[in-house]
Design a protein around this motif. Structure first.
Motif, short mmCIF file in Angstrom:
data_model
loop_
_atom_site.label_atom_id
_atom_site.label_comp_id
_atom_site.label_asym_id
_atom_site.label_seq_id
_atom_site.Cartn_x
_atom_site.Cartn_y
_atom_site.Cartn_z
N ARG A 1 -11.33 1.21 3.87
CA ARG A 1 -9.99 1.32 3.31
C ARG A 1 -9.36 0.40 2.87
O ARG A 1 -9.97 -0.95 2.58
N VAL A 2 -8.91 0.63 1.73
CA VAL A 2 -8.75 -0.35 0.79
C VAL A 2 -7.22 -0.43 0.38
O VAL A 2 -6.85 0.47 0.30
N ALA A 3 -6.63 -1.94 0.45
CA ALA A 3 -5.55 -2.27 0.71
C ALA A 3 -4.84 -3.26 -0.79
O ALA A 3 -5.17 -3.78 -0.80
N VAL A 4 -4.27 -2.91 -1.20
CA VAL A 4 -2.77 -3.93 -2.23
C VAL A 4 -2.30 -4.56 -1.87
O VAL A 4 -1.20 -3.87 -0.95
N ILE A 5 -1.75 -5.53 -1.10
CA ILE A 5 -0.76 -6.50 -0.69
C ILE A 5 -0.17 -7.53 -1.54
O ILE A 5 -0.24 -8.39 -2.44
N LYS B 1 4.55 3.15 -8.24
CA LYS B 1 3.86 4.90 -9.08
C LYS B 1 2.18 4.31 -10.01
O LYS B 1 1.57 5.56 -10.12
N ALA B 2 1.80 3.30 -9.57
CA ALA B 2 0.65 2.56 -10.31
C ALA B 2 -0.62 2.76 -9.38
O ALA B 2 -1.69 3.32 -9.23
N VAL B 3 -0.28 2.94 -7.37
CA VAL B 3 -1.59 3.46 -7.10
C VAL B 3 -1.51 4.82 -6.34
O VAL B 3 -2.15 5.68 -6.26
N LEU B 4 -0.09 6.14 -6.95
CA LEU B 4 -0.80 6.55 -7.03
C LEU B 4 -1.30 8.12 -7.01
O LEU B 4 -2.08 8.89 -6.20
N PRO B 5 -1.91 7.43 -8.23
CA PRO B 5 -3.22 8.15 -8.99
C PRO B 5 -4.41 8.22 -8.20
O PRO B 5 -4.55 9.46 -6.97
N PHE B 6 -4.40 6.80 -7.56
CA PHE B 6 -5.30 6.86 -6.35
C PHE B 6 -5.18 7.69 -5.05
O PHE B 6 -6.51 8.11 -4.16
N MET B 7 -4.05 7.30 -4.58
CA MET B 7 -3.93 8.43 -2.96
C MET B 7 -4.01 9.95 -3.61
O MET B 7 -4.41 10.79 -2.72
N LYS B 8 -2.82 10.08 -4.22
CA LYS B 8 -3.56 11.77 -4.48
C LYS B 8 -4.42 12.61 -4.47
O LYS B 8 -5.19 12.82 -4.46
N LYS B 9 -5.69 11.38 -5.06
CA LYS B 9 -7.01 12.26 -5.62
C LYS B 9 -7.30 12.34 -4.68
O LYS B 9 -8.22 13.29 -4.22
N ASN B 10 -6.88 11.39 -3.42
CA ASN B 10 -8.11 11.18 -2.28
C ASN B 10 -7.05 11.63 -0.69
O ASN B 10 -7.82 12.14 0.45
N GLU C 1 -4.98 -0.99 -11.51
CA GLU C 1 -6.57 -0.60 -11.99
C GLU C 1 -7.82 -1.61 -11.80
O GLU C 1 -8.70 -0.66 -11.64
N ARG C 2 -7.88 -3.18 -12.17
CA ARG C 2 -8.51 -3.88 -11.62
C ARG C 2 -9.05 -3.79 -10.12
O ARG C 2 -9.92 -4.06 -9.74
N ALA C 3 -7.37 -3.70 -9.25
CA ALA C 3 -8.36 -3.86 -8.15
C ALA C 3 -8.81 -2.31 -8.05
O ALA C 3 -10.01 -2.14 -7.17
N ALA C 4 -8.50 -1.10 -8.21
CA ALA C 4 -9.08 0.04 -7.80
C ALA C 4 -10.55 -0.06 -8.87
O ALA C 4 -11.26 0.39 -7.88
N GLU C 5 -10.16 -0.52 -9.52
CA GLU C 5 -12.38 -0.65 -10.00
C GLU C 5 -13.31 -1.52 -8.79
O GLU C 5 -14.42 -1.26 -8.85
N ASP C 6 -13.12 -3.16 -8.62
CA ASP C 6 -13.27 -3.69 -8.46
C ASP C 6 -13.76 -3.61 -6.67
O ASP C 6 -14.82 -3.86 -6.32
N PHE C 7 -12.50 -2.30 -6.04
CA PHE C 7 -12.54 -1.89 -4.90
C PHE C 7 -13.11 -0.75 -4.70
O PHE C 7 -13.57 0.20 -3.46
N GLY C 8 -13.14 0.01 -5.90
CA GLY C 8 -13.41 1.80 -5.86
C GLY C 8 -12.50 2.34 -5.20
O GLY C 8 -12.83 3.44 -5.14
N GLY C 9 -11.27 1.91 -5.06
CA GLY C 9 -9.90 2.57 -5.26
C GLY C 9 -9.08 2.43 -4.57
O GLY C 9 -9.17 0.85 -4.01
N ILE C 10 -7.99 3.04 -3.66
CA ILE C 10 -6.96 2.30 -3.16
C ILE C 10 -6.08 2.98 -2.17
O ILE C 10 -5.85 4.35 -2.50
#
Length: 249
Positions: free
Chosen positions: A7-11, A121-130, A73-82
Motif C-alpha cells: 500500500r502507498v500512502a500520501v500524508i 480530487k488529485a488522488v481519485l484517478p489512482f484509487m478509481k483505477k484500482n 503525480e510524482r508520488a504515483a510515479e515514484d511509488f507505482g500508485g496511490i
C-alpha cells in the motif's frame, strides 16, 4: 495485525506533529509513504533518511493547485500508485471576529479546506483505477462544536467534516472509504505557544476526563486503523480522539 504491505500512502504535513507520527506508524506497518512539507526541509529530509527508502518527502505549497497535483503525480510515479490519502496539513491561529480580516479568513480556508478538496480530487484517478482507496481527513473538535475566537479555523474543520460525509457516499461504489479523525487538544509544536501558559495548560488537562492531553501518536493510531483492512466497512465516520472532552460524532 495491521499490515499495509503493497500500500502507498500520501500524508500531508508529514514532517512534524500528527503527520510525522502517521508517517512513522504507516512505515512500521510495512506501508510506503509519500509525505509533504513546506518550511521544515531539514526535518523532512532527516525523517526520509531515517526511514531508509520507505518514505519520500515532497515540498508542497498547500495553497497551490499546481503544486498539489504535481506532488500527487510524482508520488504515483515514484511509488507505482496511490492507495491511501491522509490529509493532515493545516494551520491554526487566533481570529476574534471583529479583528479577523478577509485575507486571514481566505488564507485558512485555502490551506485547511481547499487543499483537502484538491488532494482528494488529485488522488481519485489512482484509487478509481484500482477500485480501492482510503481517504482520512484530519478535522477537529472545533469543527463539531465551534470554537470562539477561532471561527475561521472551526469553519474549515466543520467544512471538512461535511466534505467527509459527502464523499463517503459518493465514492463508496468505487470501494473508496472516506473518514475523518477529529482530535481535541494535541501536545504538538503547533500548540507550544498556547501551552507555554502553564496555568491554562493545566485547565485544559483538568477538562479532559482521561486527565491528559493527547500525543501525536494518540491520533496516528486511529488514522492507521482507518487506513487498514480492519476498517473496511467504516465509511463517513468522524472518529473523535479527545479523551472524552467532547462527546459528539
Amino acid at each position: 495485525m495491521i499490515d499495509l504491505k503493497n500500500r502507498v500512502a500520501v500524508i500531508t504535513g508529514g514532517s512534524r506533529g500528527i503527520g510525522e507520527a502517521c508517517v512513522r506508524y504507516f512505515t512500521q506497518a510495512n506501508g510506503r509513504v509519500a509525505f509533504t512539507y513546506k518550511n521544515s526541509a531539514e526535518r523532512a529530509k532527516q525523517l526520509e533518511t531515517r526511514l531508509q527508502g520507505k518514505a519520500k518527502a515532497y515540498r508542497t505549497d498547500m495553497e497551490s493547485e499546481t503544486e498539489i497535483f504535481r506532488m500527487v503525480e510524482r508520488a504515483a510515479e515514484d511509488f507505482g500508485g496511490i492507495d491511501i490519502l491522509v490529509h493532515n496539513a493545516g494551520i491554526w491561529n487566533d481570529g476574534p471576529i471583529d479583528r479577523l480580516t478577509l485575507e486571514k479568513w481566505n488564507e485558512i480556508i485555502r490551506i485547511n479546506l481547499t487543499s483537502a478538496f484538491l488532494f482528494s480530487k488529485a488522488v481519485l484517478p489512482f484509487m478509481k483505477k484500482n477500485r480501492y482507496g482510503r481517504i482520512i481527513l484530519i478535522s477537529s473538535t472545533a469543527g463539531q462544536r465551534g470554537e470562539a475566537f477561532h471561527s475561521h479555523y472551526a469553519a474549515t474543520k466543520g467544512g471538512m467534516i461535511s466534505f467527509t460525509k459527502s464523499l463517503a457516499v459518493e465514492l463508496a461504489k468505487f470501494n473508496i472509504t472516506v473518514n475523518s479523525v477529529a482530535p481535541g487538544w494535541v501536545d504538538t509544536e503547533m500548540n507550544n505557544e498556547v501551552f507555554a501558559d502553564k496555568k491554562y495548560k493545566q485547565e485544559i488537562i483538568n477538562s479532559i476526563p482521561l486527565g491528559r492531553i493527547a500525543t501525536a501518536e494518540d491520533v496516528a493510531g486511529p488514522v492507521l486503523f482507518l487506513a487498514s483492512d480492519l476498517a473496511g466497512h467504516i465509511n463517513g465516520e468522524i472518529l473523535n480522539v479527545n479523551g472524552g472532552s467532547v462527546l459528539c460524532g
